[in-house]
Design a protein around this motif. Structure first.
Motif, short mmCIF file in Angstrom:
data_model
loop_
_atom_site.label_atom_id
_atom_site.label_comp_id
_atom_site.label_asym_id
_atom_site.label_seq_id
_atom_site.Cartn_x
_atom_site.Cartn_y
_atom_site.Cartn_z
N LYS A 81 37.71 5.14 38.94
CA LYS A 81 38.22 4.32 40.04
C LYS A 81 39.70 4.57 40.27
O LYS A 81 40.52 4.51 39.36
CB LYS A 81 37.98 2.84 39.76
N LEU A 82 40.04 4.86 41.54
CA LEU A 82 41.42 5.11 41.92
C LEU A 82 42.11 3.85 42.44
O LEU A 82 43.33 3.72 42.34
CB LEU A 82 41.49 6.19 43.00
N GLY A 83 41.32 2.96 43.03
CA GLY A 83 41.91 1.75 43.60
C GLY A 83 40.86 0.89 44.25
O GLY A 83 39.68 1.24 44.31
N GLU A 84 41.31 -0.26 44.73
CA GLU A 84 40.42 -1.25 45.35
C GLU A 84 41.08 -1.81 46.59
O GLU A 84 42.28 -2.09 46.60
CB GLU A 84 40.13 -2.38 44.35
N GLY A 85 40.27 -1.95 47.66
CA GLY A 85 40.78 -2.54 48.89
C GLY A 85 39.81 -3.59 49.39
O GLY A 85 38.83 -3.93 48.72
N GLY A 86 40.09 -4.15 50.58
CA GLY A 86 39.22 -5.15 51.15
C GLY A 86 37.84 -4.63 51.44
O GLY A 86 36.86 -5.38 51.47
N GLY A 98 33.57 22.40 41.40
CA GLY A 98 34.91 22.15 40.90
C GLY A 98 35.84 21.48 41.88
O GLY A 98 36.97 21.13 41.52
N GLN A 99 35.39 21.29 43.10
CA GLN A 99 36.24 20.65 44.11
C GLN A 99 36.44 19.17 43.81
O GLN A 99 35.49 18.45 43.54
CB GLN A 99 35.62 20.80 45.50
N ARG A 100 37.69 18.72 43.86
CA ARG A 100 38.00 17.31 43.63
C ARG A 100 37.87 16.53 44.94
O ARG A 100 38.29 17.01 46.01
CB ARG A 100 39.40 17.15 43.06
N ILE A 101 37.31 15.34 44.85
CA ILE A 101 37.10 14.51 46.04
C ILE A 101 37.50 13.07 45.74
O ILE A 101 37.65 12.68 44.58
CB ILE A 101 35.63 14.54 46.51
N ALA A 102 37.66 12.30 46.80
CA ALA A 102 37.86 10.85 46.69
C ALA A 102 36.76 10.19 47.51
O ALA A 102 36.56 10.54 48.68
CB ALA A 102 39.23 10.45 47.22
N VAL A 103 36.05 9.26 46.91
CA VAL A 103 34.90 8.63 47.57
C VAL A 103 35.21 7.16 47.84
O VAL A 103 35.48 6.39 46.92
CB VAL A 103 33.63 8.73 46.70
N LYS A 104 35.20 6.80 49.11
CA LYS A 104 35.42 5.42 49.53
C LYS A 104 34.06 4.73 49.60
O LYS A 104 33.18 5.12 50.37
CB LYS A 104 36.10 5.41 50.90
N ASN A 154 48.47 12.16 44.24
CA ASN A 154 49.56 11.20 44.10
C ASN A 154 49.24 9.85 44.74
O ASN A 154 50.13 9.01 44.93
CB ASN A 154 50.85 11.78 44.67
N LYS A 155 47.96 9.67 45.09
CA LYS A 155 47.47 8.38 45.62
C LYS A 155 48.26 7.98 46.88
O LYS A 155 48.56 8.81 47.71
CB LYS A 155 47.51 7.31 44.53
N SER A 156 48.60 6.69 46.97
CA SER A 156 49.24 6.21 48.19
C SER A 156 50.72 5.90 47.97
O SER A 156 51.19 5.71 46.85
CB SER A 156 48.53 4.96 48.72
N LEU A 157 51.44 5.83 49.08
CA LEU A 157 52.89 5.64 49.04
C LEU A 157 53.27 4.35 48.33
O LEU A 157 54.28 4.31 47.61
CB LEU A 157 53.42 5.64 50.47
N ASP A 158 52.50 3.29 48.50
CA ASP A 158 52.88 2.01 47.89
C ASP A 158 52.86 2.05 46.37
O ASP A 158 53.54 1.27 45.71
CB ASP A 158 51.99 0.87 48.41
N ASN A 159 52.08 2.98 45.80
CA ASN A 159 52.06 3.12 44.34
C ASN A 159 53.41 3.57 43.79
O ASN A 159 53.72 3.33 42.62
CB ASN A 159 50.97 4.10 43.90
N PHE A 160 54.20 4.24 44.61
CA PHE A 160 55.53 4.68 44.21
C PHE A 160 56.60 3.70 44.68
O PHE A 160 57.53 3.36 43.95
CB PHE A 160 55.85 6.06 44.80
N LEU A 161 56.45 3.25 45.92
CA LEU A 161 57.52 2.53 46.59
C LEU A 161 57.85 1.20 45.94
O LEU A 161 59.02 0.80 45.90
CB LEU A 161 57.11 2.31 48.06
#
Length: 345
Positions: A81-86, A98-104, A154-161
């Protein structure tokens, strides 16, 4: 350069309220660091402005089977799990090649419905731009509703900001590049695609970052499509994130490309300051981020607005220009309304 305390001339105000220049003003942020090349225009699937009656069969070739995605994400395990939203969770996966993906993965109780997911599939599959997240496919099987995207390490901007450690990794050069990338993506959505796309939920968590910290706008489930000669719309269902919403849209449902420009202005000011709106609820310095920014601009102390982690190492000229552009973008909506109301009299 513009300095605090000076009034903006009538000529500048007229330029800012122009539908095209309002977005181009954002693009000026990157004029010294990028050489803009007009992106290729792609055909857009026929779709009405409300996102209904779409020809969804045109993207069936992008369909993944559920077994493949379960295997890629280790059956949607917590470790993946990378994160959680509404809407639900986002999971990292690796395909057999071998391809990396993100699944919503849409949760059962998600506020995002099937039509919104279809809308997102059609939009993102057809709108190919280096500053828009790339959709690889989808899976609607049984109760599962899944969207498959390119993986953003690097996920989303808010993870850094908003993270004390992450802020230190966002030097001014990186922030400046991110602002420019968002501006290019907006310019494409508003003017360079065949239909005008209003995102309606531009915010830090919807800006993803690749290996090289290039910004990519994501999450088009709430987007609206305008025909070429349409400039504004109205909806009874206001969606998005308060704090980023233009006031007229939040209160009355009126939106246009200026709505996104307003959100962009808020985002620019957050990137520069590293502050959330909620940071002001207890400090007593100002009511919110925009009030805080305007206060320092009028008082001639804009450097106090800058994130302390970059204050001593940033380019003052670039930061001042970005602050001014951010403030013009949030002012742009008010000027647009004044011009519209005057034309009705």
């Amino acid at each position: 350069m513009f300095y605090a305390g000076k009034r903006i001339s009538a000529k500048v105000i007229i330029v800012i309220v122009s539908p095209i220049v309002a977005v181009l003003v954002a693009l000026l942020v990157t004029s010294t660091i990028i050489r803009y090349k007009r992106p290729k225009t792609y055909d857009v699937v026929e779709i009405d402005v409300e996102g209904n009656n779409t020809d969804f069969t045109t993207v069936e070739s992008l369909q993944y089977d559920l077994a493949t995605l379960r295997s890629a994400t280790n059956d949607f395990s917590d470790d993946s799990k990378l994160g959680e939203g509404g809407f639900g969770g986002v999971y990292k996966g690796t395909l057999s090649n071998g391809q990396r993906i993100a699944v919503k993965r849409l949760s059962i109780n998600s506020s995002q419905g099937l039509q919104e997911l279809k809308n997102e599939v059609i939009l993102v599959a057809k709108l190919q731009h280096r500053n828009l997240v790339r959709l690889l496919g989808f899976c609607f099987e049984g109760q599962e509703k899944l969207l498959v995207y390119e993986y953003m390490p690097n996920k989303s901007l808010d993870n850094f900001l908003y993270d004390p450690e992450g802020q230190g990794l966002l030097d001014w050069g990186t922030r400046y590049k991110i602002i420019g990338g968002i501006a290019r993506g907006m310019l494409y959505l508003h003017h360079d695609s065949q239909l005008r796309i209003i995102h309606r939920d531009l915010k830090a968590s919807n800006v993803l970052l690749d290996d090289d910290m290039n910004a990519k706008i994501s999450d088009f489930g709430m987007a609206k499509i305008f025909v070429v000669d349409q400039s504004q719309g109205n909806t009874s269902r206001v969606v998005g994130t308060y704090g980023y919403m233009a006031p007229e849209y939040a209160m009355h449902g009126n939106f246009s490309n200026k709505s996104d420009v307003y959100s962009f202005g808020v985002l620019v000011l957050k990137i520069i300051s590293g502050k959330r709106n909620s940071a002001f609820s207890e400090s007593g310095e100002a009511e919110d981020l925009l009030s805080y920014a305007w206060k320092h601009w009028r008082d001639g102390t804009p450097l106090e607005f800058i994130d302390p982690t970059i204050r001593d190492s940033c380019s003052i000229d670039e930061v001042m220009r970005c602050i001014h552009i951010g403030l013009l973008c949030v002012q742009c909506w008010s000027l647009f309304l004044q011009k519209r109301n005057a034309s009705k009299e």
